[in-house]
Design a protein around this motif. Structure first.
Motif, PDB file in Angstrom:
ATOM      1  N   GLU A 169      45.836  21.024  57.318  1.00  0.00           N
ATOM      2  CA  GLU A 169      45.421  20.064  56.125  1.00  0.00           C
ATOM      3  C   GLU A 169      46.732  19.366  55.926  1.00  0.00           C
ATOM      4  O   GLU A 169      47.795  19.528  55.332  1.00  0.00           O
ATOM      5  N   ALA A 170      46.597  17.976  56.434  1.00  0.00           N
ATOM      6  CA  ALA A 170      47.900  17.063  56.377  1.00  0.00           C
ATOM      7  C   ALA A 170      48.175  16.517  55.043  1.00  0.00           C
ATOM      8  O   ALA A 170      49.687  16.403  54.783  1.00  0.00           O
ATOM      9  N   PHE A 171      47.372  16.800  54.016  1.00  0.00           N
ATOM     10  CA  PHE A 171      47.810  16.213  52.627  1.00  0.00           C
ATOM     11  C   PHE A 171      48.715  17.289  51.903  1.00  0.00           C
ATOM     12  O   PHE A 171      49.763  16.816  51.197  1.00  0.00           O
ATOM     13  N   VAL A 172      48.863  18.504  52.492  1.00  0.00           N
ATOM     14  CA  VAL A 172      49.984  19.351  52.075  1.00  0.00           C
ATOM     15  C   VAL A 172      51.647  19.062  52.482  1.00  0.00           C
ATOM     16  O   VAL A 172      52.424  19.649  52.056  1.00  0.00           O
ATOM     17  N   ASN A 173      51.514  18.213  53.370  1.00  0.00           N
ATOM     18  CA  ASN A 173      52.890  17.479  53.654  1.00  0.00           C
ATOM     19  C   ASN A 173      53.521  16.807  52.461  1.00  0.00           C
ATOM     20  O   ASN A 173      52.819  15.777  52.214  1.00  0.00           O
ATOM     21  N   SER A 174      54.558  16.946  51.606  1.00  0.00           N
ATOM     22  CA  SER A 174      54.859  16.469  50.526  1.00  0.00           C
ATOM     23  C   SER A 174      55.231  15.013  50.773  1.00  0.00           C
ATOM     24  O   SER A 174      55.675  14.365  49.887  1.00  0.00           O
TER      25      SER A 174
ATOM     26  N   GLY B  71      38.551  15.689  46.466  1.00  0.00           N
ATOM     27  CA  GLY B  71      38.180  15.675  45.043  1.00  0.00           C
ATOM     28  C   GLY B  71      39.318  15.710  44.016  1.00  0.00           C
ATOM     29  O   GLY B  71      39.091  15.764  42.986  1.00  0.00           O
ATOM     30  N   ARG B  72      40.477  15.686  44.390  1.00  0.00           N
ATOM     31  CA  ARG B  72      41.804  15.879  43.547  1.00  0.00           C
ATOM     32  C   ARG B  72      42.503  14.516  43.438  1.00  0.00           C
ATOM     33  O   ARG B  72      42.863  13.807  44.603  1.00  0.00           O
ATOM     34  N   ASP B  73      42.903  14.181  42.185  1.00  0.00           N
ATOM     35  CA  ASP B  73      43.459  12.820  42.036  1.00  0.00           C
ATOM     36  C   ASP B  73      44.639  12.698  42.849  1.00  0.00           C
ATOM     37  O   ASP B  73      44.614  11.537  43.475  1.00  0.00           O
ATOM     38  N   GLU B  74      45.543  13.531  43.026  1.00  0.00           N
ATOM     39  CA  GLU B  74      46.643  13.130  43.574  1.00  0.00           C
ATOM     40  C   GLU B  74      46.426  12.742  45.196  1.00  0.00           C
ATOM     41  O   GLU B  74      47.086  12.154  45.976  1.00  0.00           O
ATOM     42  N   TYR B  75      45.305  13.513  45.731  1.00  0.00           N
ATOM     43  CA  TYR B  75      45.011  13.326  47.153  1.00  0.00           C
ATOM     44  C   TYR B  75      44.055  12.150  47.391  1.00  0.00           C
ATOM     45  O   TYR B  75      44.053  11.278  48.418  1.00  0.00           O
ATOM     46  N   ILE B  76      43.237  11.690  46.308  1.00  0.00           N
ATOM     47  CA  ILE B  76      42.489  10.765  46.451  1.00  0.00           C
ATOM     48  C   ILE B  76      43.296   9.257  46.398  1.00  0.00           C
ATOM     49  O   ILE B  76      43.003   8.468  47.317  1.00  0.00           O
ATOM     50  N   ARG B  77      44.233   9.418  45.500  1.00  0.00           N
ATOM     51  CA  ARG B  77      45.148   8.181  45.384  1.00  0.00           C
ATOM     52  C   ARG B  77      45.732   7.942  47.111  1.00  0.00           C
ATOM     53  O   ARG B  77      45.795   6.819  47.488  1.00  0.00           O
ATOM     54  N   ILE B  78      46.251   8.829  47.829  1.00  0.00           N
ATOM     55  CA  ILE B  78      46.723   9.011  49.041  1.00  0.00           C
ATOM     56  C   ILE B  78      45.759   8.582  49.836  1.00  0.00           C
ATOM     57  O   ILE B  78      46.068   7.661  50.954  1.00  0.00           O
ATOM     58  N   ALA B  79      44.326   9.294  50.046  1.00  0.00           N
ATOM     59  CA  ALA B  79      43.537   8.842  50.893  1.00  0.00           C
ATOM     60  C   ALA B  79      43.093   7.560  50.903  1.00  0.00           C
ATOM     61  O   ALA B  79      42.693   6.772  51.829  1.00  0.00           O
TER      62      ALA B  79
END
Ligand code: SF4
Length: 228
Positions: free
Chosen positions: A79-84, A110-118
């Motif tokens: 899961e690429a999102f977990v790279n800070s 579904g999480r705000d911090e990852y929605i913002r990135i996506a």
């Protein structure tokens, strides 16, 4: 630790695509029994700092320039999102005027911090494999507390607000989602999700093909029902 890996540049729809893995080893919030990368030793859904990221970002910039890439596809070992530093990675690609495609299994959408990135990506790929709660737990072995219902609703709510191209990858697995009933359930999910594109695949990794691969005939029938 650290360092990105690249596939050889290829042309897709007339665009030069650079595919990059941004994780040093497997980090995923699932631990699918059929994962081509192997078992998840790092089962996480929070961002992790990795070594040498500044060097990796410089290397990515050079790769983009040397290969004259037009689209960067972030397709990682998990899961690429977990790279800070994913935000910086996307910002770098966008600063070069390129398109970004991001592969995620979709749960974290579904999480705000990852929605913002996506939302900064031009294309996001989410996935569907198991289609019953029991199978989801059994074969995708997510982090404790995850549910299939939440998985699907995370992707649905993400796509409702997303302005880019949302692609859904469905993998057909013999014995888990290849019956008529399961295919109808997948169809319902597709209708709820309204993706811009659906890609239907089957288990074709040599290690799992024999046990989990559906026949050509059944696969063709399912393709007719699901692809759009
Ligand atoms: S979601 Fe993908 S990367 Fe993660 S365990 Fe499953 S198959 Fe592997």
């Amino acid at each position: 630790m650290g360092g990105f890996n690249y596939k050889d540049i290829y042309i897709e729809d007339g665009k030069r695509v650079l595919e990059v893995n941004i994780l040093p080893e497997k980090y995923c919030n699932f631990d699918c029994i059929f994962c081509p990368i192997g078992r998840s030793q790092n089962k996480v859904d929070t961002q992790q700092p990795f070594d040498d990221m500044d060097n990796s970002l410089n290397e990515l910039e050079n790769m983009i320039e040397d290969n004259k890439a037009e689209l960067v596809y972030i397709n990682s070992k998990g899961e690429a999102f977990v790279n800070s530093r994913i935000d910086d990675i996307i910002a770098l690609i966008k600063s070069k005027g390129l398109l970004v495609r991001l592969l995620s299994n979709g749960y974290l959408l579904g999480r705000d911090e990852y929605i913002r990135i996506a939302n900064k990506c031009d294309e996001v790929i989410g996935e569907i494999k198991a289609i019953s709660e029991g199978d989801f737990q059994k074969v995708q072995r997510p982090i404790e507390g995850y549910t299939l219902e939440e998985y699907i609703s995370n992707m649905v709510s993400f796509n409702k607000q997303y302005k880019g191209k949302f692609i859904l990858e469905v993998t057909i697995i013999k014995g888990y989602n290849d019956t008529e009933e399961a295919v109808n359930k997948i169809k319902d999910v597709i209708n709820k999700l309204c993706p811009d594109k659906v890609i239907v695949e089957r288990m074709d990794d040599e290690k799992f093909k024999k046990k989990l691969g559906v026949s050509d005939e059944r696969f063709d029938e399912i393709l007719m029902q699901l692809e759009r």
